[in-house]
Motif scaffolding. Structure first.
Motif, PDB file in Angstrom:
ATOM      1  N   THR A  50     -56.353  -1.879   8.468  1.00 56.68           N
ATOM      2  CA  THR A  50     -57.263  -3.006   8.211  1.00 56.68           C
ATOM      3  C   THR A  50     -56.664  -3.937   7.169  1.00 56.68           C
ATOM      4  N   VAL A  51     -56.086  -3.335   6.097  1.00 50.88           N
ATOM      5  CA  VAL A  51     -55.443  -4.167   5.073  1.00 50.88           C
ATOM      6  C   VAL A  51     -54.271  -4.934   5.685  1.00 50.88           C
ATOM      7  N   GLY A  52     -53.454  -4.232   6.528  1.00 53.09           N
ATOM      8  CA  GLY A  52     -52.325  -4.912   7.176  1.00 53.09           C
ATOM      9  C   GLY A  52     -52.793  -6.050   8.076  1.00 53.09           C
ATOM     10  N   THR A  53     -53.883  -5.814   8.840  1.00 54.42           N
ATOM     11  CA  THR A  53     -54.414  -6.876   9.714  1.00 54.42           C
ATOM     12  C   THR A  53     -54.860  -8.081   8.896  1.00 54.42           C
ATOM     13  N   ASN A  54     -55.549  -7.820   7.782  1.00 54.91           N
ATOM     14  CA  ASN A  54     -56.008  -8.932   6.939  1.00 54.91           C
ATOM     15  C   ASN A  54     -54.838  -9.657   6.281  1.00 54.91           C
ATOM     16  N   LEU A  55     -53.763  -8.897   5.937  1.00 54.61           N
ATOM     17  CA  LEU A  55     -52.560  -9.573   5.425  1.00 54.61           C
ATOM     18  C   LEU A  55     -51.971 -10.498   6.489  1.00 54.61           C
ATOM     19  N   ARG A  57     -53.640 -11.992   8.809  1.00 60.32           N
ATOM     20  CA  ARG A  57     -54.524 -13.161   8.883  1.00 60.32           C
ATOM     21  C   ARG A  57     -54.188 -14.145   7.763  1.00 60.32           C
ATOM     22  N   CYS A  58     -53.884 -13.604   6.574  1.00 63.26           N
ATOM     23  CA  CYS A  58     -53.527 -14.484   5.455  1.00 63.26           C
ATOM     24  C   CYS A  58     -52.216 -15.203   5.745  1.00 63.26           C
ATOM     25  N   LEU A  59     -51.226 -14.458   6.271  1.00 66.74           N
ATOM     26  CA  LEU A  59     -49.947 -15.090   6.619  1.00 66.74           C
ATOM     27  C   LEU A  59     -50.149 -16.170   7.682  1.00 66.74           C
ATOM     28  N   SER A  60     -51.022 -15.851   8.664  1.00 67.55           N
ATOM     29  CA  SER A  60     -51.296 -16.836   9.713  1.00 67.55           C
ATOM     30  C   SER A  60     -51.954 -18.083   9.136  1.00 67.55           C
ATOM     31  N   ALA A  61     -52.856 -17.886   8.146  1.00 65.83           N
ATOM     32  CA  ALA A  61     -53.500 -19.045   7.515  1.00 65.83           C
ATOM     33  C   ALA A  61     -52.478 -19.902   6.788  1.00 65.83           C
ATOM     34  N   LEU A  62     -51.518 -19.242   6.071  1.00 68.42           N
ATOM     35  CA  LEU A  62     -50.460 -20.007   5.395  1.00 68.42           C
ATOM     36  C   LEU A  62     -49.585 -20.731   6.409  1.00 68.42           C
ATOM     37  N   GLU A  63     -49.292 -20.044   7.549  1.00 69.46           N
ATOM     38  CA  GLU A  63     -48.482 -20.702   8.595  1.00 69.46           C
ATOM     39  C   GLU A  63     -49.230 -21.885   9.200  1.00 69.46           C
ATOM     40  N   ASP A  64     -50.587 -21.768   9.323  1.00 69.87           N
ATOM     41  CA  ASP A  64     -51.374 -22.897   9.824  1.00 69.87           C
ATOM     42  C   ASP A  64     -51.234 -24.101   8.882  1.00 69.87           C
ATOM     43  N   GLU A  65     -51.221 -23.822   7.552  1.00 69.20           N
ATOM     44  CA  GLU A  65     -51.032 -24.922   6.605  1.00 69.20           C
ATOM     45  C   GLU A  65     -49.674 -25.592   6.806  1.00 69.20           C
ATOM     46  N   ARG A  66     -48.617 -24.748   7.027  1.00 70.10           N
ATOM     47  CA  ARG A  66     -47.287 -25.337   7.242  1.00 70.10           C
ATOM     48  C   ARG A  66     -47.235 -26.122   8.555  1.00 70.10           C
ATOM     49  N   ILE A  67     -47.870 -25.608   9.613  1.00 72.40           N
ATOM     50  CA  ILE A  67     -47.867 -26.302  10.921  1.00 72.40           C
ATOM     51  C   ILE A  67     -48.595 -27.642  10.795  1.00 72.40           C
ATOM     52  N   ARG A  68     -49.760 -27.626  10.043  1.00 69.50           N
ATOM     53  CA  ARG A  68     -50.478 -28.895   9.860  1.00 69.50           C
ATOM     54  C   ARG A  68     -49.591 -29.919   9.161  1.00 69.50           C
ATOM     55  N   LEU A  69     -48.913 -29.470   8.109  1.00 64.13           N
ATOM     56  CA  LEU A  69     -48.009 -30.377   7.380  1.00 64.13           C
ATOM     57  C   LEU A  69     -46.859 -30.818   8.277  1.00 64.13           C
ATOM     58  N   ASP A  70     -46.352 -29.916   9.101  1.00 65.04           N
ATOM     59  CA  ASP A  70     -45.234 -30.252  10.013  1.00 65.04           C
ATOM     60  C   ASP A  70     -45.647 -31.331  11.012  1.00 65.04           C
ATOM     61  N   ARG A  71     -46.876 -31.216  11.545  1.00 66.09           N
ATOM     62  CA  ARG A  71     -47.344 -32.206  12.545  1.00 66.09           C
ATOM     63  C   ARG A  71     -47.504 -33.584  11.904  1.00 66.09           C
ATOM     64  N   VAL A  72     -48.112 -33.581  10.689  1.00 67.57           N
ATOM     65  CA  VAL A  72     -48.279 -34.869  10.001  1.00 67.57           C
ATOM     66  C   VAL A  72     -46.923 -35.504   9.743  1.00 67.57           C
ATOM     67  N   LEU A  73     -45.989 -34.696   9.242  1.00 67.64           N
ATOM     68  CA  LEU A  73     -44.667 -35.223   8.877  1.00 67.64           C
ATOM     69  C   LEU A  73     -43.898 -35.694  10.101  1.00 67.64           C
ATOM     70  N   ARG A  74     -44.015 -34.973  11.221  1.00 68.36           N
ATOM     71  CA  ARG A  74     -43.293 -35.383  12.428  1.00 68.36           C
ATOM     72  C   ARG A  74     -43.767 -36.755  12.909  1.00 68.36           C
ATOM     73  N   ALA A 205     -59.590 -21.903  -1.269  1.00 65.67           N
ATOM     74  CA  ALA A 205     -60.148 -22.449  -0.019  1.00 65.67           C
ATOM     75  C   ALA A 205     -59.753 -21.576   1.172  1.00 65.67           C
ATOM     76  N   ILE A 206     -58.492 -21.111   1.170  1.00 73.04           N
ATOM     77  CA  ILE A 206     -58.051 -20.216   2.256  1.00 73.04           C
ATOM     78  C   ILE A 206     -58.833 -18.903   2.185  1.00 73.04           C
ATOM     79  N   SER A 207     -59.006 -18.361   0.968  1.00 70.82           N
ATOM     80  CA  SER A 207     -59.750 -17.110   0.805  1.00 70.82           C
ATOM     81  C   SER A 207     -61.179 -17.261   1.307  1.00 70.82           C
ATOM     82  N   ASP A 208     -61.834 -18.380   0.956  1.00 68.51           N
ATOM     83  CA  ASP A 208     -63.215 -18.596   1.409  1.00 68.51           C
ATOM     84  C   ASP A 208     -63.271 -18.702   2.924  1.00 68.51           C
ATOM     85  N   ARG A 209     -62.265 -19.369   3.501  1.00 72.72           N
ATOM     86  CA  ARG A 209     -62.267 -19.515   4.970  1.00 72.72           C
ATOM     87  C   ARG A 209     -62.083 -18.167   5.674  1.00 72.72           C
ATOM     88  N   LEU A 210     -61.260 -17.303   5.100  1.00 74.30           N
ATOM     89  CA  LEU A 210     -61.003 -15.996   5.705  1.00 74.30           C
ATOM     90  C   LEU A 210     -61.989 -14.934   5.238  1.00 74.30           C
TER      91      LEU A 210
END
Length: 868
Positions: A50-55, A57-74, A205-210
């Protein structure tokens, strides 16, 4: 004896009671220990998962932030205004677009423009929160970006770069994109960097969302500060992840994060309550209490049952057996007690006594029988040995037959079943051997790939059996002229391959190819008919053209298709530019697939003049393509590709429909009867639905069939006489006319002009060269005009360049001329104006066509801008 029995009974009772108690106690203990291990272990594993799954999810949330920034920048990096700004052409771009609300909308803290060398052109930042030492933090950020890191190299490598950066103020997520124009034709002019700090507010904000308790630690040293034991640190170093239970109420998970350079830097910390562990512990304690109570009850009941039901009967049976043993009286029997296992044991003892009595009596008889059995066994061994010898001989014969069958099968696999020469598998093995031998000796090896020209025509006209006999005759001639160390093989169909081993110069293979060409010159006699055969030959040389068999075959195939494209009957060596030709054909083919939906095709119209009256009586619709990527592409580049890929069918249908719509509009708007000519490719002509498609287009566009002329090449007439005749007759039944285009350069016989429903001939423009100077082509042109007159066919001369050529055609009775002397191919609006100027259509129709042409041009330009 009674005393011994009593002692034995007491001993048995004590031992039984002790054994029952120990067994039940041991079972209860093992059950409790095993249950605790399995159940609690399962809960702990589930907790870690469960801890690994939640980790994750956290990594995925950080990757979502990078993807959002990547789309804006592109989007910004591929914006033409950004490209102009870094080129110094649009300095007010930043003031117009990088206001404070832009940072808020994009959710970024910094936007930095870099030139091609990685130097800062412009940097803008959002006002940073108090306590971050804003100016110092931004200076630290600029030093990290401009100090030669991977972000500054994005333009040079022409690749986007992104990731976390370790700054004094905390982790900073940054992405750099090379700045291109929207069409991506020119090289990048610089780089655009955007990023933001992963501060407490964003992490919260990421913690509250997850709905998780998440923190980002600065480095591995922070784990030691958290109090992680050495084994947890070792697990983190090995796997990049670890978990640690701090107490019965809290567990933490740690995940390593790499920085933008790919180095382990940050640590993601997740804190969670141990709800699963608490539930598992409560479950185990409840289960242990139940097992303990059940175990105590089971021990008591087991002791009572054992004493009263089992031990008393076993002791009695024990005493009787001891008495029989002591007296050595095998005639006595024990008393069975009950009908359960103990009673059955008594019966078994009695049966054992019976068996002992019988065994004594049969002992002597068995000795005699054993002697007789030994004698019989010796006889059977001798007989069996003889049988095995005979079986071994039969087996040896079967093995020899199997080995011979395998040799015969291998010979079949190594030979082509039709021609008897080497098969494809044998050829591949021989080619590998020749390459290996040439590599060891520093020599060359040659590969020849040849394809018989127009073999399909022989198959279609004389049948496949005759084609097979021709292949056999060709294989025989090829084999007769080769050295013993060379290999002639049939690759498949009408293709043959030849491995030329042990050569010193590439010219040696050219001599072999010339020898093959000469060997094929004498005609072959097949079914009492003489057939001529030529071949297109491709040559590849090891090691210059390839280091392995696959590469050599591919490049020999390129050279062979170059020879076939030049008319056949030739040999061509592989040349590096053939790779570029293949690449260009693939590029054109890929773009062709989208050209129709992008509306990149258009039609131009070249007027045709009646040489007797001087009137404009028709136009030929010519297909043109302006690719959004490659620009204007001439027809001789894309038509062959479309023909090979089958795309010519939808493209040709579009051209036919567009031409019919235009001609119908001219006719409806009060124009004269202008005949429009449209080319039908060989691939289109072979489509089963061709006649139905043309009829449907005529109905939908409202064009009179007599105003449509279909142009085909001579080669179409050779593609199955009866099939071509039926299609042409059906087209004539629709009411349209048919012309043979490029007449004189094909290979059809004159009988086809009489047999097929043809109305006109078009003299190929290659024959028009020099006719005004009375050159040799004039005789050919005169002969074609005379042939058309005699067969009552209309003759059209295309490629008329000047008035002198026009006069020669008029003097010799040519009906219609087409070429630059009359007009170049015109866009739709210009063509309408030309026709109106010569009285072929009404002027109001020409004005309408011009307006519609301008509107279409504006629409195409708008579509191109949208695509950009």
């Amino acid at each position: 004896m009674a005393k011994q029995g009593g002692q034995a009974a007491k001993s048995l009772t004590r031992h039984t009671v002790a054994l029952v108690a120990a067994t039940i106690t041991a079972l209860l203990g093992m059950t409790m220990a095993l249950s605790a291990f399995i159940v609690l272990g399962s809960f702990l594993d589930l907790e870690r998962k469960t801890v690994g799954t939640n980790l994750e999810r956290c990594l995925s949330a950080l990757e979502d932030e990078r993807i959002r920034l990547d789309r804006v920048l592109r989007d910004w990096a591929y914006w033409d205004d950004s490209y102009r700004f870094v080129g110094g052409e649009f300095p007010e771009y930043v003031e117009l677009n990088l206001a404070e609300e832009t940072f808020l909308n994009l959710r970024v803290d910094a936007v930095i423009f870099l030139d091609e060398a990685g130097r800062k052109l412009r940097a803008d930042y959002r006002a940073l929160p108090p306590g971050r030492q804003g100016a110092e933090a931004l200076a630290d950020l600029e030093r990290a970006i401009l100090g030669g890191g991977v972000l500054a190299r994005a333009c040079r490598d022409d690749e986007p770069v992104g990731g976390l950066m370790a700054l004094k103020e905390g982790p900073f997520l940054a992405v750099a994109y090379p700045i291109h124009s929207s069409l991506i034709r020119e090289p990048p002019r610089g780089s655009l960097v955007m990023g933001f700090f992963l501060d407490e507010e964003r992490v919260r904000a990421i913690s509250d969302r997850l709905k998780l308790d998440l923190r980002i630690l600065p480095d591995r040293a922070a784990l030691a500060a958290e109090g992680l034991p050495p084994e947890s640190l070792a697990e983190f170093d090995a796997k990049g992840r670890t978990t640690r239970a701090l107490s019965r109420s809290e567990i933490r998970g740690y995940e390593g994060l790499d920085d933008i350079e790919g180095r382990p830097r940050f640590v993601l910390e997740l804190r969670e309550p141990r709800d699963l562990y608490a539930r598992g512990l409560a479950t185990i304690l409840t289960f242990f209490g139940f097992l303990a109570a059940a175990g105590i009850a089971a021990i008591g009941l087991g002791l009572v049952f054992t004493r009263r039901v089992i031990l008393s009967r076993i002791i009695g049976l024990h005493d009787e057996v001891l008495a029989i043993r002591d007296e050595r009286d095998l005639s006595r029997r024990v008393t069975p007690r009950g009908e359960d296992e103990i009673g059955a044991l008594g019966l078994a003892v009695n049966e054992l006594l019976d068996t002992l009595q019988k065994a004594q009596r049969e002992k002597e008889r068995a000795r005699e029988e054993l002697k007789a059995m030994n004698s019989a066994l010796e006889n059977r061994v001798r007989d069996r040995t003889a049988e095995l010898a005979r079986s071994n001989e039969s087996l040896r014969e079967l093995v020899e037959e199997k080995e011979q069958s395998e040799r015969d099968l291998e010979n079949l696999l190594r030979q082509d079943h039709l021609t008897g020469i080497a098969s494809r598998a044998e050829f591949e093995e021989r080619l590998d051997q020749a390459i290996a031998r040439a590599r060891r000796r520093g020599e060359r090896a040659g590969l020849i790939l040849m394809d018989l020209d127009r073999f399909k025509e022989i198959n279609d006209s004389m049948g496949h059996a005759a084609g097979d006999r021709l292949l056999q005759a060709v294989a025989k001639r090829l084999s007769a002229g080769m050295r013993r160390e060379d290999t002639v093989a049939r690759w498949g169909g009408d293709e043959f391959t030849i491995v030329i081993a042990e050569i010193l110069m590439a010219s040696d293979v050219g001599m072999v190819a010339e020898k093959i060409r000469i060997a094929l010159e004498p005609p072959f006699t097949i079914d009492a008919e003489e057939l001529s055969a030529s071949a297109s030959i491709g040559i590849a040389i090891y090691p210059e053209d390839g280091q392995d068999a696959e590469t050599l075959m591919k490049r020999a195939d390129m050279a062979m298709y170059r020879a076939k494209g030049e008319g056949g009957g030739k040999a061509r060596f592989y040349e590096p530019e053939m790779d570029a030709e293949i690449y260009e054909r693939l590029s054109v083919g890929n773009l062709l697939r989208r050209a129709l939906e992008r509306e990149e095709f258009r039609l131009c119209y070249q007027p045709q003049q009646d040489l007797r009256s001087g009137r404009i009586v028709g136009v030929e619709a010519l297909l043109r393509w302006k690719s959004a990527i490659l620009g204007d592409i001439p027809p001789d580049r894309f038509i062959p590709v479309a023909e090979r890929t089958g795309l010519i069918v939808p493209i040709g249908e579009w051209a036919l429909r567009r031409a019919c719509e235009t001609a119908a509009r001219w006719f409806r708007d009060g124009g004269g009867e202008i005949v429009i000519s449209v080319n039908i490719s060989p691939r289109q002509f072979r489509e089963k639905e061709l006649v139905a498609t043309i009829g449907r287009i005529l109905d939908e566009t409202g064009l009179e069939p007599r105003l449509l002329n279909i142009e085909i090449t001579e080669g179409v007439l050779m593609d199955g006489e009866w099939g071509a005749r039926k299609v042409l007759e059906d087209l004539r039944a629709l009411g349209l006319s048919i012309s043979i285009d490029d007449f004189g350069v094909g290979y059809s016989s004159l009988s086809y002009l009489k047999e097929f429903p043809i109305q006109s001939l078009k003299i190929d423009k290659s024959f028009m060269t020099g006719i005004a100077e009375r050159g040799s082509n004039l005789s050919i042109v005169k002969a074609i005009i005379s042939l058309g007159k005699n067969m009552r066919l209309e003759v059209v001369a295309e490629g008329t360049e000047n008035e002198a050529e026009l006069a020669v055609l008029r003097d010799n009775g040519c009906d219609i001329a087409q070429g630059f002397c009359i007009s170049r191919p015109l866009e739709e609006g210009a063509a309408a104006a030309f026709l109106a100027g010569h009285g072929a259509i009404g002027r109001h129709a020409a004005a309408r066509e011009a307006a519609s042409g301008e509107a279409a041009a504006r629409a195409a330009a708008a579509k191109a801008r949208e695509g950009g």
